[in-house]
Scaffold this motif. Structure first.
Motif, short mmCIF file in Angstrom:
data_model
loop_
_atom_site.label_atom_id
_atom_site.label_comp_id
_atom_site.label_asym_id
_atom_site.label_seq_id
_atom_site.Cartn_x
_atom_site.Cartn_y
_atom_site.Cartn_z
N ASP A 53 -55.26 -7.79 11.39
CA ASP A 53 -56.67 -7.41 11.37
C ASP A 53 -57.02 -6.54 12.57
O ASP A 53 -57.73 -5.52 12.45
CB ASP A 53 -57.56 -8.66 11.36
CG ASP A 53 -57.50 -9.40 10.03
OD1 ASP A 53 -57.04 -8.81 9.04
OD2 ASP A 53 -57.90 -10.58 10.00
N LYS A 56 -55.47 -3.06 12.29
CA LYS A 56 -56.20 -2.25 11.33
C LYS A 56 -57.49 -1.69 11.95
O LYS A 56 -57.85 -0.53 11.73
CB LYS A 56 -56.52 -3.06 10.08
CG LYS A 56 -57.19 -2.25 8.96
CD LYS A 56 -57.40 -3.11 7.73
CE LYS A 56 -57.96 -2.27 6.57
NZ LYS A 56 -59.24 -1.63 6.90
N ARG A 57 -58.17 -2.53 12.76
CA ARG A 57 -59.38 -2.05 13.42
C ARG A 57 -59.06 -0.93 14.41
O ARG A 57 -59.84 0.03 14.54
CB ARG A 57 -60.10 -3.20 14.12
CG ARG A 57 -60.86 -4.13 13.18
CD ARG A 57 -61.82 -5.03 13.94
NE ARG A 57 -61.10 -5.94 14.83
CZ ARG A 57 -60.68 -7.14 14.47
NH1 ARG A 57 -60.88 -7.59 13.23
NH2 ARG A 57 -60.05 -7.92 15.33
#
Length: 234
Positions: A53, A56-57
């Protein structure tokens, strides 16, 4: 010889029990070496879903690695929110990208996978902000090496299991011990499962030994559970 056999058996049982309780996610698609290294910096002392996560950010919030290089620690740590020590990870990432860029003013590690693994390990370890865990991760995931990345969380679990010595603080030496007992074929699943165990049960501070799948083999768990089982004196 007996101690070696006991450790071998313990690692074998541990892998089976951990993989059963914490099945590893499917391996992601192969990333470029630089991307894998940045991901490893995110992944240290946490689990792959949380690291994925955050990674991806980073890719979504910033145009490229150069934008991250010139951003503030606060801006990068915001993208890494949810990770342990997000601020220090953000600083290490910026420091690494800055030093790497100053080498030849590019963000490419093309051709790295064609070099020998020892050469790659030495080259990556020279960059500031790059830990032994990150180097071992790249060797395992990008170069297909027999390398078991160990962070503080996984070392904590292994020390409590008494399969690595408390007196040894050198991560490279500890990793060599673990790689002797964990086969290359089991490396991926072992790395994923022990991270999950460290985060969910074998926590820093007070572990939840009663929930641990390894508590029958773990000396630390036996001590903790026996303390709880003793009736209090009147």
């Amino acid at each position: 010889m007996a101690a070696t056999l006991n450790k071998q058996e313990l690692f074998g049982r541990a892998i089976k029990l951990l993989v059963k309780k914490y099945p590893a996610p499917p391996p992601p698609e192969t990333r470029p070496v630089l991307d894998e290294l940045v991901y490893a910096l995110c992944r240290e002392n946490t689990t792959s879903p949380l690291a994925q996560d955050a990674f991806k950010r980073l890719k979504d919030d910033f145009h490229d690695w150069n934008e991250i290089r010139v951003s503030t620690v606060a801006e990068v740590s915001h993208a890494l929110r949810g990770l342990p020590d997000a601020g220090s990870k953000a600083k290490r990432l910026i420091d690494f990208l800055q030093e790497f860029f100053e080498g030849d003013y590019t963000f490419s590690m093309e051709g790295m996978e064609k070099k020998g693994q020892k050469q790659v390990a030495k080259q990556l370890a020279r960059y500031q902000g790059v830990t032994d865990f990150a180097v071992a991760w790249v060797l395992q995931r990008s170069l297909g090496g027999h390398s078991i990345p160990l962070d503080d969380a996984s070392i904590r679990v292994l020390r409590r299991l008494k399969v690595i010595d408390d007196e040894v603080d050198d991560n490279e030496s500890l990793r060599g011990t673990v790689e002797h007992y964990v086969s290359k074929a089991d490396g991926y699943e072992f790395t994923e499962a022990i991270a999950a165990l460290a985060m969910q049960i074998c926590k820093d501070g007070m572990p939840e030994c009663n929930k641990c799948p390894l508590n029958k083999d773990c000396p630390t768990a036996q001590v903790m559970l026996n303390k709880k089982a003793k009736p209090k004196a009147k």
